[in-house]
Design an enzyme around this catalytic site. Sequence first.
Site, mmCIF file in Angstrom:
data_model
loop_
_atom_site.group_PDB
_atom_site.id
_atom_site.type_symbol
_atom_site.label_atom_id
_atom_site.label_comp_id
_atom_site.label_asym_id
_atom_site.label_seq_id
_atom_site.Cartn_x
_atom_site.Cartn_y
_atom_site.Cartn_z
ATOM 1 N N ASP A 78 -44.645 28.554 22.398
ATOM 2 C CA ASP A 78 -44.966 29.204 21.121
ATOM 3 C C ASP A 78 -45.330 30.659 21.325
ATOM 4 O O ASP A 78 -45.256 31.473 20.392
ATOM 5 C CB ASP A 78 -46.101 28.459 20.428
ATOM 6 C CG ASP A 78 -45.590 27.105 19.967
ATOM 7 O OD1 ASP A 78 -45.501 26.204 20.812
ATOM 8 O OD2 ASP A 78 -45.221 26.987 18.792
ATOM 9 N N GLN A 95 -43.855 14.537 18.277
ATOM 10 C CA GLN A 95 -42.578 15.253 18.111
ATOM 11 C C GLN A 95 -41.563 14.874 19.192
ATOM 12 O O GLN A 95 -40.368 15.017 18.992
ATOM 13 C CB GLN A 95 -42.794 16.774 18.139
ATOM 14 C CG GLN A 95 -43.597 17.326 16.985
ATOM 15 C CD GLN A 95 -45.042 17.521 17.371
ATOM 16 O OE1 GLN A 95 -45.609 16.724 18.114
ATOM 17 N NE2 GLN A 95 -45.652 18.580 16.872
ATOM 18 N N LYS A 118 -47.238 23.323 23.251
ATOM 19 C CA LYS A 118 -47.852 22.099 22.704
ATOM 20 C C LYS A 118 -48.896 21.514 23.639
ATOM 21 O O LYS A 118 -48.705 21.496 24.859
ATOM 22 C CB LYS A 118 -46.725 21.094 22.442
ATOM 23 C CG LYS A 118 -47.124 19.775 21.876
ATOM 24 C CD LYS A 118 -47.867 19.870 20.563
ATOM 25 C CE LYS A 118 -47.174 20.720 19.521
ATOM 26 N NZ LYS A 118 -47.935 20.920 18.284
ATOM 27 N N ARG A 178 -49.403 29.426 9.939
ATOM 28 C CA ARG A 178 -49.657 28.802 11.238
ATOM 29 C C ARG A 178 -49.958 29.940 12.220
ATOM 30 O O ARG A 178 -49.222 30.921 12.268
ATOM 31 C CB ARG A 178 -48.460 27.968 11.736
ATOM 32 C CG ARG A 178 -48.274 26.677 10.939
ATOM 33 C CD ARG A 178 -47.370 25.690 11.652
ATOM 34 N NE ARG A 178 -48.023 25.029 12.762
ATOM 35 C CZ ARG A 178 -47.370 24.257 13.647
ATOM 36 N NH1 ARG A 178 -46.063 24.086 13.554
ATOM 37 N NH2 ARG A 178 -48.024 23.663 14.633
ATOM 38 N N GLY A 228 -41.799 24.261 15.077
ATOM 39 C CA GLY A 228 -41.139 24.846 16.247
ATOM 40 C C GLY A 228 -41.147 26.355 16.069
ATOM 41 O O GLY A 228 -40.849 26.875 14.985
ATOM 42 N N ALA A 229 -41.504 27.062 17.152
ATOM 43 C CA ALA A 229 -41.764 28.506 17.037
ATOM 44 C C ALA A 229 -40.596 29.307 16.429
ATOM 45 O O ALA A 229 -40.782 30.044 15.451
ATOM 46 C CB ALA A 229 -42.165 29.053 18.402
#
Length: 356
Positions: A240, A199, A251, A90, A54-55
């Site tokens: 994000d 998720q 996503k 990431r 999660g950002a």
Amino acid sequence: MKIKDKNYRTIWSDENQAIVHIIDQTKLPHAFEIVQVSSLPAMVHAIKVMQVRGAPLIGVAAAYGIALAMHADASDAHLHDAAQKLKASRPTAVNLQWAVSRMVAGLQSMPLEDRAKWAWTAVQNMADEDAEQNLHIGQHGLSLIQSRYRKKTFQILTHCNAGWLATVDYGTALAPIYAAHDAGLDVHVWVGETRPRNQGASLTAWELSAHGVPHTVVADNAVGYLMQQGLVDMVIVGADRVTALGDVCNKIGTYLRALAAHDNHIPFYVAVPTPTIDWTISHAAQIEIEHRHGDELAIMQGVNAAGELQHVRILPADALTLNPAFDVTPANLVTGIITERGVFSPAELKRIYSEK
Ligand code: MRU
């Protein structure tokens, strides 16, 4: 948020022992396990394998990575090496780059002996800020829901997990939903499973259940049908990265939901704290889209009848896979962006950008 009457954040620290605690999200919903992270390599690993994800959360986790690195060795060389490793862990969520850059900017002009202490305080402040921003997002989103609420169950569709698990606390897309539920509004959430890592099915369903918010898990492919049937009043997702012109990277599958919402005249909102807005990018093509291992498509994780965690392969052994983790929803499909400072249309964002 509360789990069995105990308040948790997704990440917290013990500065004296130089330990960071995280909830291992790869084990949810089947097991609630807390993992101790006590070194830079361990934090890089936790981000890469998505024990934290999660950002906003990976931003704060990366900042904790810098604090751990400074505790071990506060030299310039180690600081820059840690920053580079964390930024590479990431690529898509801008929060991670933002958080590491903010830590480096604060640390580099500081005497070596002060760095570790400053870093622990700075990351704690960053974590508090994230929780605070999400509470405000919740209040602005609640006003939106109230403005469209009629005397029937208000149905909200979300995608992936942009709840408290994806942040330090409260969540982004789920913050307005928690606020509405807590205010006594009759809300129901459609939770898309969010293949391949699920998720939605694993994390969003788990946290909504823990808070008592009515919800139903649906196959990813069911959402267009739900919209056509008049069963969705609003879509709220997280992001994000949002470009300066209001394009939204989130996503994989978010774009398809936005297209379907547009075709069915359903408002499509994106909830983000302002660090998720990347003012340096105006073209979505500049965003690096993370591609993950094909095993995420090939192998399913779950528990068997005895409650044991198992992995099963669902693809032919020689199947080729491609696994992009994010997509970009163009600004013209976005009704509004809910931030801690209020709700902005993509056009308003564009105007702010042009005045910068
Ligand atoms: O790959 P993940 O699980 O880190 O992706 C999470 C998402 O796409 C979320 O929607 C996004 O980070 C917003 S979280 C508040």
